[in-house]
Enzyme design. Sequence first.
Site, short mmCIF file in Angstrom:
data_model
loop_
_atom_site.label_atom_id
_atom_site.label_comp_id
_atom_site.label_asym_id
_atom_site.label_seq_id
_atom_site.Cartn_x
_atom_site.Cartn_y
_atom_site.Cartn_z
N GLY A 77 0.80 -1.21 0.00
CA GLY A 77 0.00 0.00 0.00
C GLY A 77 0.84 1.27 0.00
O GLY A 77 2.05 1.24 -0.21
N THR A 80 -0.67 5.98 4.87
CA THR A 80 -1.86 5.97 5.69
C THR A 80 -1.56 6.63 7.03
O THR A 80 -0.41 6.89 7.36
CB THR A 80 -2.41 4.54 5.89
OG1 THR A 80 -3.73 4.60 6.41
CG2 THR A 80 -1.54 3.74 6.85
N TYR A 81 -2.62 6.90 7.76
CA TYR A 81 -2.52 7.55 9.07
C TYR A 81 -2.93 6.56 10.15
O TYR A 81 -3.87 5.78 9.96
CB TYR A 81 -3.43 8.77 9.12
CG TYR A 81 -3.67 9.29 10.52
CD1 TYR A 81 -2.71 10.05 11.18
CD2 TYR A 81 -4.87 9.01 11.20
CE1 TYR A 81 -2.93 10.51 12.48
CE2 TYR A 81 -5.09 9.47 12.48
CZ TYR A 81 -4.11 10.22 13.12
OH TYR A 81 -4.32 10.67 14.40
N ILE A 156 -6.50 -1.58 4.69
CA ILE A 156 -5.84 -2.87 4.84
C ILE A 156 -4.47 -2.80 4.18
O ILE A 156 -4.34 -2.39 3.02
CB ILE A 156 -6.68 -4.00 4.22
CG1 ILE A 156 -8.01 -4.14 4.96
CG2 ILE A 156 -5.91 -5.32 4.22
CD1 ILE A 156 -8.96 -5.12 4.32
N GLY A 157 -3.46 -3.19 4.91
CA GLY A 157 -2.11 -3.29 4.37
C GLY A 157 -1.40 -4.45 5.03
O GLY A 157 -1.25 -4.46 6.26
N GLY A 168 -1.80 -5.34 8.94
CA GLY A 168 -3.20 -5.75 8.97
C GLY A 168 -4.20 -4.68 8.63
O GLY A 168 -4.21 -4.14 7.52
N CYS A 186 -3.78 6.52 1.06
CA CYS A 186 -3.74 5.38 0.14
C CYS A 186 -3.55 5.80 -1.31
O CYS A 186 -3.87 5.05 -2.23
CB CYS A 186 -5.01 4.52 0.28
SG CYS A 186 -5.26 3.90 1.95
#
Length: 229
Positions: A77, A80-81, A156-157, A168, A186
Amino acid sequence: MPPRDSAPVEWRMSDALVPYADAVAFMDARVAAIAAGAAPELIWFLEHPALYTAGTSARAADLVDARFPVHKSGRGGQFTYHGPGQRVIYVMLDLNRRNPDLRAFVRALEAWIIAALVTFDVKGERRADRIGVWVSRPEKARGKNGEIAEDKIAAIGIRVRRWVSFHGVSLNVAPDPTHYSGIVPCGISAAHFGVTSLRDLGLKVSMSEVDLALAREFELIFGRTIPSL
């Protein structure tokens, strides 16, 4: 995708905020132990202090304002935060025992979150071209071609090592929405795609209520659990 044997998954909860580097170090060690048959599978529920993570596909241009610490991550991915009010779930499962198929595993994680959201009358949806769980927002501004607005409620990563998964899922319960402004979440910049949470959807739901829903639905999809000692 329950396992072929009956060994339960260990369930660990952390009440205090967990530093990201500490979590990664723990996962590295636990994944090695699971792969070696020296430890059971593990699901770890936690919250992080405010931070950004860059997955293996992250683009430098998507880091708009590094207002919080930025951590390079081995997960798939982009940016993300993570932060307070977001339920982070690190999923350390032995896919050799289950189904060594990454696409099927991601679909199972999405199905898990979607089923848990039903508890709160939220219709989560998956998209063929976008990983994660999405909520349609017809009341918001549409795209240039009239597309209905959609907000991501769960990201989800994952990564696998010797077919044991780690990293996860992150589910937005009540995070500070302004904290997302430092990144293009993302890598999705279209105006009609955004980020939401249960609170943003008008729901006053506690983290413990969310955890109960997740625990119930996890066992239906992935198999039995036992609390961490």
